[in-house]
Structure formats: structure tokens, C-alpha cells
Design a protein around this motif. Sequence first.
Motif, PDB file in Angstrom:
ATOM      1  N   HIS A 112      17.398  10.502  35.944  1.00 48.62           N
ATOM      2  CA  HIS A 112      17.102  11.931  36.116  1.00 48.62           C
ATOM      3  C   HIS A 112      18.068  12.779  35.302  1.00 48.62           C
ATOM      4  N   GLY A 113      19.312  12.340  35.228  1.00 50.15           N
ATOM      5  CA  GLY A 113      20.274  13.054  34.386  1.00 50.15           C
ATOM      6  C   GLY A 113      19.867  13.035  32.927  1.00 50.15           C
ATOM      7  N   LEU A 114      19.336  11.895  32.468  1.00 54.95           N
ATOM      8  CA  LEU A 114      18.878  11.815  31.078  1.00 54.95           C
ATOM      9  C   LEU A 114      17.654  12.700  30.827  1.00 54.95           C
ATOM     10  N   LYS A 115      16.819  12.873  31.844  1.00 58.24           N
ATOM     11  CA  LYS A 115      15.698  13.795  31.703  1.00 58.24           C
ATOM     12  C   LYS A 115      16.205  15.214  31.434  1.00 58.24           C
ATOM     13  N   THR A 138      17.730  19.763  27.434  1.00 58.51           N
ATOM     14  CA  THR A 138      18.777  20.484  26.711  1.00 58.51           C
ATOM     15  C   THR A 138      18.688  20.264  25.205  1.00 58.51           C
ATOM     16  N   VAL A 139      18.603  19.010  24.796  1.00 56.05           N
ATOM     17  CA  VAL A 139      18.621  18.675  23.377  1.00 56.05           C
ATOM     18  C   VAL A 139      17.376  19.203  22.673  1.00 56.05           C
ATOM     19  N   PHE A 179      23.523  22.508  28.093  1.00 50.85           N
ATOM     20  CA  PHE A 179      23.148  23.303  26.933  1.00 50.85           C
ATOM     21  C   PHE A 179      24.373  23.994  26.334  1.00 50.85           C
ATOM     22  N   CYS A 180      25.201  24.563  27.187  1.00 51.21           N
ATOM     23  CA  CYS A 180      26.419  25.232  26.695  1.00 51.21           C
ATOM     24  C   CYS A 180      27.386  24.224  26.065  1.00 51.21           C
ATOM     25  N   TRP A 213      26.280  12.308  21.999  1.00 51.47           N
ATOM     26  CA  TRP A 213      26.550  11.150  22.857  1.00 51.47           C
ATOM     27  C   TRP A 213      27.379  11.539  24.076  1.00 51.47           C
ATOM     28  N   ILE A 214      28.242  12.556  23.938  1.00 50.27           N
ATOM     29  CA  ILE A 214      28.991  13.035  25.101  1.00 50.27           C
ATOM     30  C   ILE A 214      28.053  13.718  26.093  1.00 50.27           C
ATOM     31  N   ILE A 215      27.088  14.459  25.566  1.00 45.98           N
ATOM     32  CA  ILE A 215      26.100  15.121  26.432  1.00 45.98           C
ATOM     33  C   ILE A 215      25.308  14.066  27.200  1.00 45.98           C
ATOM     34  N   VAL A 216      24.937  12.975  26.527  1.00 46.06           N
ATOM     35  CA  VAL A 216      24.176  11.905  27.180  1.00 46.06           C
ATOM     36  C   VAL A 216      24.987  11.268  28.306  1.00 46.06           C
ATOM     37  N   ILE A 217      26.244  10.947  28.041  1.00 42.89           N
ATOM     38  CA  ILE A 217      27.093  10.326  29.067  1.00 42.89           C
ATOM     39  C   ILE A 217      27.284  11.279  30.247  1.00 42.89           C
TER      40      ILE A 217
END
Length: 394
Positions: A117-120, A125-126, A367-368, A378-382
Motif C-alpha cells: 500500500h505504501g508503494l501504491k 507521488t511519482v 511529494f514534497c 529510491w529513497i521515496i520508494v523505501i
Amino acid sequence: MNKKTSFKSLLEILLISTKLGLSSFGGPVAHLGYFHNEYIQRRKWMDEKSYADLVALCQFLPGPASSQVGIGIGVMRAGVLGGIVSFIGFTLPSVIALIVFALILQGLDVADAGWIHGLKIVAVTVVAHAILGMAQKLTPDLKRKTLALFALVATLLWQTAFTQVGVILIAAFLGHLLYKQNNDTEDADLQIPISRGFALICVTLFFGLLILLPILRELTDIHWIAMFDSFYRSGSLVFGGGHVVLPLLEREFVPTEWLSEEAFLAGYGAAQAVPGPLFTFAAYLGAVMAGWKGGLLATVAIFLPAFLLILGTLPFWNLLRRNPKVKGALMGVNAAVVGILISAFYQPIWTSSILAPIDFAFAAILFCMLVYFKLPPWIIVITGAIGGSLMMFI
């Protein structure tokens, strides 16, 4: 070029492009920087102006821009075979990694995992960031904003393969009418070792497949044709880099239940963690649906439009950039693609990801981090995966 020199050139291209394929993290803009450092500054394979012209052409066309630049450099170094070898070297490492990941993941149950769900939310965002950037560049005036709105409404209300192609054709015609007086010209002087006859065959094949594949899909029940059509169309309609292909691929495969939303997003996270072009995400999707053969088919299908377009337009680049009618049609197409992507962004990405106020709040934070703090994807994904897991306890 004799056979010995040709083989030596091809081997050199393969080794260098493979090195780049193993080390080029950071997305298409970063890839162009790696290419410039390796091919232009270190090896002097092209001058600065020719490289700038090639980058301009690849930004001008649909498809993965950085991959097309790599193909173009290979073509100018050693002809069509050079382009193929350059593509293989740059793409194969991430294709292999993602197919292996897909085969491992098939034995795991990820349906209820919080990190999915976090990856969704990461995907929201991306893709939102990518579409906003595209909209600023491709729909700067009211006419193109209107074309984008037309494309958005049409593809949101009639979600078929034919709708996308029809909208693109209508937008090209309207762009031709609206911008045929556009006289903005740019200089270009690329020396291309491809005949115009061969280039015309490539362009004809590009449009022929775009029109015929959906027809074949409707007339037959062959699974492989349907897969090839979905990946080919997605690869044909993407401007601005790999992230914007995400909503197109999700719309093709998740609502039709070819694979689950959870498996889709797990692969997207993995694609962020490997070097090379994000379009190799298709290899993961194909492998989940049909094993390693499906992964290879998906890779060929999604990259084939990029190949045909770069080979088909390189010899005509000077003419295209100076022809206001052609430029007008492409301006209309670019605007329509923005609308198509916004439509696909809403359904299914937004509707399947933002389910509660906390989801929207977390999406705003991510997003910010991406846009204003300039943190790498990759930091956003983690962060998204960890945050999604923690949200399960809230």
C-alpha cells in the motif's frame, strides 16, 4: 568499414553500454549525463552539437528518451547493428534482474502487505510529479490545454484500446490545423548512416503495428498478441520518461486481472532499485504473467516503438524540425498524451491508492520529499514501503 573493424566497433559498443547499464541509476536525466560523460567527453564519439541535436530529437519523440539516445549513438557509431548492440548492453542487466525478481515473487503472498500500500502511494507521488512536468512543457497555451482536456474526457469515459489510438489521430489532425502557421525553426546537422528508404519502412511499421495490433487482438483470442498489443501501445504513447508509462501499463493489466495490483506495485518498487531504463519494468510484468518468455516478449514490445521511431526519424530530423505542419501535428499529439496520462492517473492509480485522509497526507509528504527536497526516487520508494507498513498499525 571492414568486417574486422565492424566487429571491433560492435564489441566496443556492447562493453561500454553494458557498463552503463550496470551503473546508470537515477532516471532518464541522469542517464543522459552518464552518456555525455562516457560517449562525448571521454571517447569523443560525437561533438557537443550533434549530441544536443540527438537529445532534442529523442525528447521530441514518444518513448524512453535516454534509451533512444543510446540507440542513436550506437547507430551513428556502427549503423543499425550498433544501435541494437547499444540497446542490448544498456537494457539487459535490468531486464535480467527484474525477470528473476518476478519469478521469485510468484511464490510469495503479498496481497495484504502494508508495504505494498505504501508503494501504491509512492506511485501516486511519482506519476503526479511526472505529469505536472509534462503538462508545463507540452500544454503551455489554451489550445493545447483544450486538446488535453478532450483526451482526458474521452479516455476516461471510453476505456478501450481503440479510444487511445483514435484520440491520438484526432489530436494530430487538430494540431496540424491549429499550428500549421508555426514557423519556429531550429538548426540541426546530424550525419546518419541510414537510408531514407529504410527509415520510411520503420515509420510505416510503427504506425502499422499501432493500428493493426488492436484489430488483431479483437479478432483473435491469442494471449501473446493481446500482451504484445498492450505493451506496444504503452511504449508508443509515452513522452517524458519511464515514470509516465506506469499509469498506461496499470490500466492495461490490472483491471483486466492479468496480474494483481499488489504484484504490479511490488515490481514497480523493484524497478526503482535497479539501474538502466525504467521501461524494463515491462520485463517484470511479462514474467509475472507468462514466465521468462513473457518477460522477453514484453521487453521487445515496449521498446520496439522507440526503436522504429528513432531509426525512422533520424534521417529526416532536419526536415521535420523545419516543417511547421509536422511540428503542429506533433504538438497536438503531445497535448493529447498529457490528457491520456491524467485519465490513467485517476483510474486506476488514484482510486486504488488514496483511500483515506492518512493516505493523502502521506502522499503529500512523499511529494514534497521528491519535488522540493529533491531526494532520489529510491529513497521515496523505501520511505513509502516503511510508511505503508507502519500505517497498518494506525
